[in-house]
Design a protein around this motif. Structure first.
Motif, PDB file in Angstrom:
ATOM      1  N   ASN A 305       0.847  -1.357   0.062  1.00 57.94           N
ATOM      2  CA  ASN A 305       0.089   0.020  -0.122  1.00 57.94           C
ATOM      3  C   ASN A 305       0.913   1.067  -0.046  1.00 57.94           C
ATOM      4  OD1 ASN A 305      -2.484  -1.640   0.197  1.00 57.94           O
ATOM      5  ND2 ASN A 305      -2.090  -1.900   2.394  1.00 57.94           N
ATOM      6  N   ASP A 306       0.996   1.758   1.244  1.00 56.44           N
ATOM      7  CA  ASP A 306       1.740   3.070   1.240  1.00 56.44           C
ATOM      8  C   ASP A 306       3.073   3.016   1.837  1.00 56.44           C
ATOM      9  OD1 ASP A 306       1.284   5.916   1.691  1.00 56.44           O
ATOM     10  OD2 ASP A 306       1.309   5.489   3.732  1.00 56.44           O
ATOM     11  N   LEU A 307       3.882   3.832   1.390  1.00 52.07           N
ATOM     12  CA  LEU A 307       5.287   3.763   1.662  1.00 52.07           C
ATOM     13  C   LEU A 307       5.411   4.279   3.227  1.00 52.07           C
ATOM     14  CD1 LEU A 307       8.507   4.089   1.343  1.00 52.07           C
ATOM     15  CD2 LEU A 307       7.965   6.286   0.411  1.00 52.07           C
ATOM     16  N   GLN A 308       4.918   5.407   3.754  1.00 57.24           N
ATOM     17  CA  GLN A 308       4.965   5.490   4.914  1.00 57.24           C
ATOM     18  C   GLN A 308       4.711   4.557   5.842  1.00 57.24           C
ATOM     19  OE1 GLN A 308       3.673   9.524   6.741  1.00 57.24           O
ATOM     20  NE2 GLN A 308       2.771   9.984   4.493  1.00 57.24           N
ATOM     21  N   GLU A 309       3.553   3.852   5.547  1.00 56.34           N
ATOM     22  CA  GLU A 309       3.156   2.506   6.518  1.00 56.34           C
ATOM     23  C   GLU A 309       4.297   1.442   6.334  1.00 56.34           C
ATOM     24  OE1 GLU A 309      -1.067   1.605   5.333  1.00 56.34           O
ATOM     25  OE2 GLU A 309      -0.410  -0.366   5.810  1.00 56.34           O
ATOM     26  N   ALA A 310       4.673   1.559   5.298  1.00 58.32           N
ATOM     27  CA  ALA A 310       5.956   0.338   5.144  1.00 58.32           C
ATOM     28  C   ALA A 310       7.029   0.633   5.739  1.00 58.32           C
ATOM     29  CB  ALA A 310       6.075  -0.127   3.770  1.00 58.32           C
TER      30      ALA A 310
END
Ligand code: 5GP
Ligand code: MN
Ligand code: MN
Length: 325
Positions: A305-310
């Protein structure tokens, strides 16, 4: 002479056609090492193909012979020997990994602590500032004639991998070797200008965006930031054309560890790690499938999904280890 150096020389002497291969996402050390060996071994009468399986960032195009660098192609004529430089594991050489599955002999010349020793002959020495410095030593032993052009190409890698003689990998041998290269005709001011004073205006806009995303934690010891694909798209720059932001993050006085992630495309980002004096970032990079040195390492992060989340998992991993100290 170190036993491995003799083994490298013996492999070179026995080969006629040599492929010299650097790593994907090439940096100055990679390009320097590949092109110096291309120039040096060609002058000894070898048929040398310089190779990097990636688009060459435009700042390096100011150096001679960058136009000769080839990417992997299935039509590649197999050489007698493949010399792999500045690459710690097979995935770093992109499509040229396929050559590893053939009869072609392979020699590794590298200074990464995390090297996996995947060649037939492995000259791996983390004591060297750069692979370019190892290439310099090798070519000195082989009596290669250094003209101005070769000196310039060889100097490039030592200068860039030491952050222009600022990092902890600098010792007296670095100055001894670059003193020789400057005597042979390398122009330090030219290299500094091409590498350090050659930014596109759009890179400053990207730095502004990266500043907006900056976070500092662990009592000031950890600084991190990121850029997403849409940031690069906004200014019409690709991730390769941005010189990065991680060294600026490390320059904050309280910071020990800096992390900067840049999204190449949705679902994949390159993560750069730096440390200042005691934290081993190569261990972090290795844990996430990459590698590098104690003070500079990196890896590729893939996610749904999301870079920040990863990134949260990585940030937590580093924070826990930093807090322990
Ligand atoms: P940078 O952050 O400048 O891309 O890389 C810093 C150091 O880490 C370099 O020495 C580079 O070779 C190494 N490195 C960066 N990315 C990777 C990666 O994905 N895999 C491995 N094995 N090493 C990496
Ligand atoms: Mn490199
Ligand atoms: Mn290097």
């Amino acid at each position: 002479m170190v036993r491995n150096v003799s083994a490298v020389i013996s492999e070179i002497e026995q080969a006629e056609k040599i492929l010299v291969c650097g790593h994907i996402m090439p940096d100055g050390d990679c390009i320097s090492s590949v092109l110096s060996l291309y120039r040096g071994l060609s002058s000894l009468g070898k048929k040398v193909t310089p190779a990097v399986d990636w688009k060459i960032p435009s700042i390096y195009m100011g150096f001679p012979h960058t136009d000769k660098l080839v990417c992997y192609s299935p039509d590649l004529e197999l050489p007698d020997l493949m010399i792999i430089v500045d690459s710690s594991s097979p995935d770093r050489i992109g499509g040229f990994q396929r050559v590893l599955k053939t009869h072609v002999r392979t020699v590794l010349i590298d200074h990464h602590k995390t090297n996996t020793y995947f060649g037939n002959v492995n000259w791996v020495s983390p004591n060297y500032s750069s692979t370019a410095q190892m290439v310099f030593r090798l070519m000195q032993v082989m009596d290669v004639n250094f003209d101005e052009e070769l000196a310039l190409l060889n100097y490039l890698g030592i200068a860039t991998d030491t952050g222009f003689f600022r990092y902890s990998n600098v010792n007296s041998t670095v100055f001894e070797d670059v003193a020789c290269l400057v005597k042979y005709g390398a122009d330090p001011a030219y290299v500094a200008r091409v590498i350090l004073e050659n930014k596109k205006l759009e890179e400053f806009y990207l730095e502004r965006d990266a500043l907006d995303n900056l976070k500092v934690s662990c009592s000031g010891k950890f600084a991190y930031s990121f850029l997403e694909k849409r940031n690069f798209d906004r200014y019409g720059l690709s991730e390769d054309e941005f010189s990065g932001f991680v060294s600026q993050l490390r320059s904050i006085s309280t910071v020990e560890v800096a992390l900067f992630a840049s999204e190449s495309f949705k679902g994949e980002a390159h993560v750069s790690l730096r440390s200042k004096s005691y934290f081993d970032v190569s261990e972090v990079a290795k844990a996430f499938g990459g590698g590098g040195h104690e003070r500079a390492a990196g890896f590729t992060l893939t996610y749904d999904n999301d870079l920040q989340e990863a990134l949260e998992e990585v940030i937590e991993y580093i924070s826990e280890r930093l807090e322990e100290r």
